[in-house]
Design a protein around this motif. Sequence first.
Motif, mmCIF file in Angstrom:
data_model
loop_
_atom_site.group_PDB
_atom_site.id
_atom_site.type_symbol
_atom_site.label_atom_id
_atom_site.label_comp_id
_atom_site.label_asym_id
_atom_site.label_seq_id
_atom_site.Cartn_x
_atom_site.Cartn_y
_atom_site.Cartn_z
ATOM 1 N N VAL A 92 0.853 -1.121 0.004
ATOM 2 C CA VAL A 92 -0.041 0.041 -0.047
ATOM 3 C C VAL A 92 0.846 1.148 0.028
ATOM 4 N N LEU A 93 2.144 1.283 1.019
ATOM 5 C CA LEU A 93 2.664 2.231 0.811
ATOM 6 C C LEU A 93 3.504 2.680 -0.579
ATOM 7 N N ARG A 94 3.861 1.621 -1.337
ATOM 8 C CA ARG A 94 4.447 1.494 -2.600
ATOM 9 C C ARG A 94 3.473 2.369 -3.520
ATOM 10 N N ILE A 95 2.158 1.813 -3.608
ATOM 11 C CA ILE A 95 1.235 2.622 -4.412
ATOM 12 C C ILE A 95 1.199 4.006 -4.245
ATOM 13 N N ARG A 96 0.923 4.225 -2.846
ATOM 14 C CA ARG A 96 0.754 5.665 -2.305
ATOM 15 C C ARG A 96 2.009 6.811 -2.712
ATOM 16 N N GLU A 97 3.125 5.927 -2.862
ATOM 17 C CA GLU A 97 4.176 6.889 -3.160
ATOM 18 C C GLU A 97 4.220 7.452 -4.386
ATOM 19 N N VAL A 98 3.559 6.688 -5.269
ATOM 20 C CA VAL A 98 3.277 7.025 -6.846
ATOM 21 C C VAL A 98 2.307 8.051 -7.025
ATOM 22 N N LEU A 99 1.309 8.592 -6.032
ATOM 23 C CA LEU A 99 0.234 8.915 -6.345
ATOM 24 C C LEU A 99 0.395 10.410 -6.078
ATOM 25 N N PRO A 100 0.182 11.666 -6.552
ATOM 26 C CA PRO A 100 -0.046 12.763 -6.171
ATOM 27 C C PRO A 100 -1.372 12.906 -5.249
ATOM 28 N N GLU A 101 -1.127 13.955 -4.181
ATOM 29 C CA GLU A 101 -2.353 13.953 -3.388
ATOM 30 C C GLU A 101 -3.673 14.282 -3.841
ATOM 31 N N LYS A 102 -3.846 14.963 -5.203
ATOM 32 C CA LYS A 102 -5.029 15.229 -5.763
ATOM 33 C C LYS A 102 -5.502 14.005 -6.755
ATOM 34 N N HIS A 103 -4.727 12.876 -6.631
ATOM 35 C CA HIS A 103 -5.161 11.728 -7.515
ATOM 36 C C HIS A 103 -6.394 11.264 -6.700
ATOM 37 N N PRO A 104 -7.450 10.673 -7.714
ATOM 38 C CA PRO A 104 -8.524 10.229 -7.240
ATOM 39 C C PRO A 104 -8.327 8.812 -6.190
ATOM 40 N N SER A 105 -7.321 8.307 -6.269
ATOM 41 C CA SER A 105 -7.043 7.141 -5.291
ATOM 42 C C SER A 105 -6.307 7.451 -3.975
ATOM 43 N N TRP A 106 -5.793 8.540 -3.995
ATOM 44 C CA TRP A 106 -5.294 8.858 -2.693
ATOM 45 C C TRP A 106 -5.652 8.759 -1.673
ATOM 46 N N LYS A 107 -7.183 9.275 -1.414
ATOM 47 C CA LYS A 107 -7.600 9.243 0.143
ATOM 48 C C LYS A 107 -7.842 7.583 0.197
ATOM 49 N N TYR A 108 -8.226 6.807 -0.867
ATOM 50 C CA TYR A 108 -8.466 5.198 -0.662
ATOM 51 C C TYR A 108 -7.008 4.678 -0.166
ATOM 52 N N THR A 109 -5.924 4.997 -0.833
ATOM 53 C CA THR A 109 -4.749 4.541 -0.185
ATOM 54 C C THR A 109 -4.632 5.017 1.272
ATOM 55 N N GLN A 110 -4.672 6.275 1.425
ATOM 56 C CA GLN A 110 -4.692 6.869 2.783
ATOM 57 C C GLN A 110 -5.265 6.072 3.935
ATOM 58 N N GLU A 111 -6.560 5.750 3.492
ATOM 59 C CA GLU A 111 -7.519 5.069 4.411
ATOM 60 C C GLU A 111 -6.812 3.642 4.742
ATOM 61 N N LEU A 112 -6.482 2.952 3.773
ATOM 62 C CA LEU A 112 -5.752 1.780 4.030
ATOM 63 C C LEU A 112 -4.465 1.784 4.926
ATOM 64 N N CYS A 113 -3.613 2.797 4.545
ATOM 65 C CA CYS A 113 -2.645 2.757 5.323
ATOM 66 C C CYS A 113 -2.783 3.129 6.976
ATOM 67 N N GLN A 114 -4.112 3.867 6.975
ATOM 68 C CA GLN A 114 -4.426 4.341 8.508
ATOM 69 C C GLN A 114 -4.881 2.675 9.218
ATOM 70 N N LEU A 115 -5.470 1.849 8.500
ATOM 71 C CA LEU A 115 -5.987 0.651 8.933
ATOM 72 C C LEU A 115 -4.809 -0.166 9.234
ATOM 73 N N PHE A 116 -3.581 -0.180 8.223
ATOM 74 C CA PHE A 116 -2.374 -0.893 8.544
ATOM 75 C C PHE A 116 -1.623 -0.473 9.845
ATOM 76 N N ASP A 117 -1.633 1.043 9.999
ATOM 77 C CA ASP A 117 -1.063 1.706 10.854
ATOM 78 C C ASP A 117 -1.923 1.181 12.333
ATOM 79 N N ALA A 118 -3.122 1.299 12.566
ATOM 80 C CA ALA A 118 -3.801 0.946 13.532
ATOM 81 C C ALA A 118 -3.488 -0.676 13.758
ATOM 82 N N LEU A 119 -3.426 -1.674 12.719
ATOM 83 C CA LEU A 119 -2.840 -3.032 13.040
ATOM 84 C C LEU A 119 -1.681 -2.920 13.705
ATOM 85 N N GLY A 120 -0.624 -1.933 13.228
ATOM 86 C CA GLY A 120 0.554 -2.255 14.002
ATOM 87 C C GLY A 120 0.713 -1.745 15.403
#
Length: 194
Positions: A92-120
């Motif tokens: 998920v981090l690799r995908i997010r690294e290639v996305l600019p913040e205004k990309h339509p998938s940015w918020k989705y990957t950010q939400e996935l990152c937050q879930l994985f951070d919570a798992l951590g």
Amino acid sequence: MQQGYAAVLCFLAVLGLEAAAPGECELTRLLQDKLQYEMRLQYMKHYFPIDYTVRVQYEEVLRPSNITRLRNGTVSEAALRYLWFHVSSQAVLRIREVLPEKHPSWKYTQELCQLFDALGEEYSKYRQTDVEAVVADLVKLIHSAGAESRSKAVRPKALLDNCLKVMRMLYGVPSWESSSILHRCGKTEAVPAK
């Protein structure tokens, strides 16, 4: 993923139980909801150029066949969940690294990152011990700086498809439309199809 998370991730391997922790169960259920086919298709395929790929290390691609091979090598379920968590977080981090913040998938990957951070955070509650050598070696390879030469191109959707397939294997849920991810969490209640 931050280097500090490597140590936090090692905590999961000490679970040694077939059942997952209650917080882990809730977070994986939320991940299940976020990884629905329609969302993966929209955010990881339709919003990317045709045949777009992300460069990842070979060790960052975790498929069900890898899990089967490791299970046959008697790696514990807790260590396999740890490995899935770590590899999926990195994907998920690799995908997010290639996305600019205004990309339509940015918020989705950010939400996935937050879930994985919570798992951590959930896994940080456990006492740290050594993980099986094969899993520890894979984690070291993922974090090694020289491993960039061992990279491959993978479609973003394929990375999340693998994440979901492996999660299904590790949490013992054959059909997520008729069963709950909480199967391994000591509950067998059915979840309505979405």
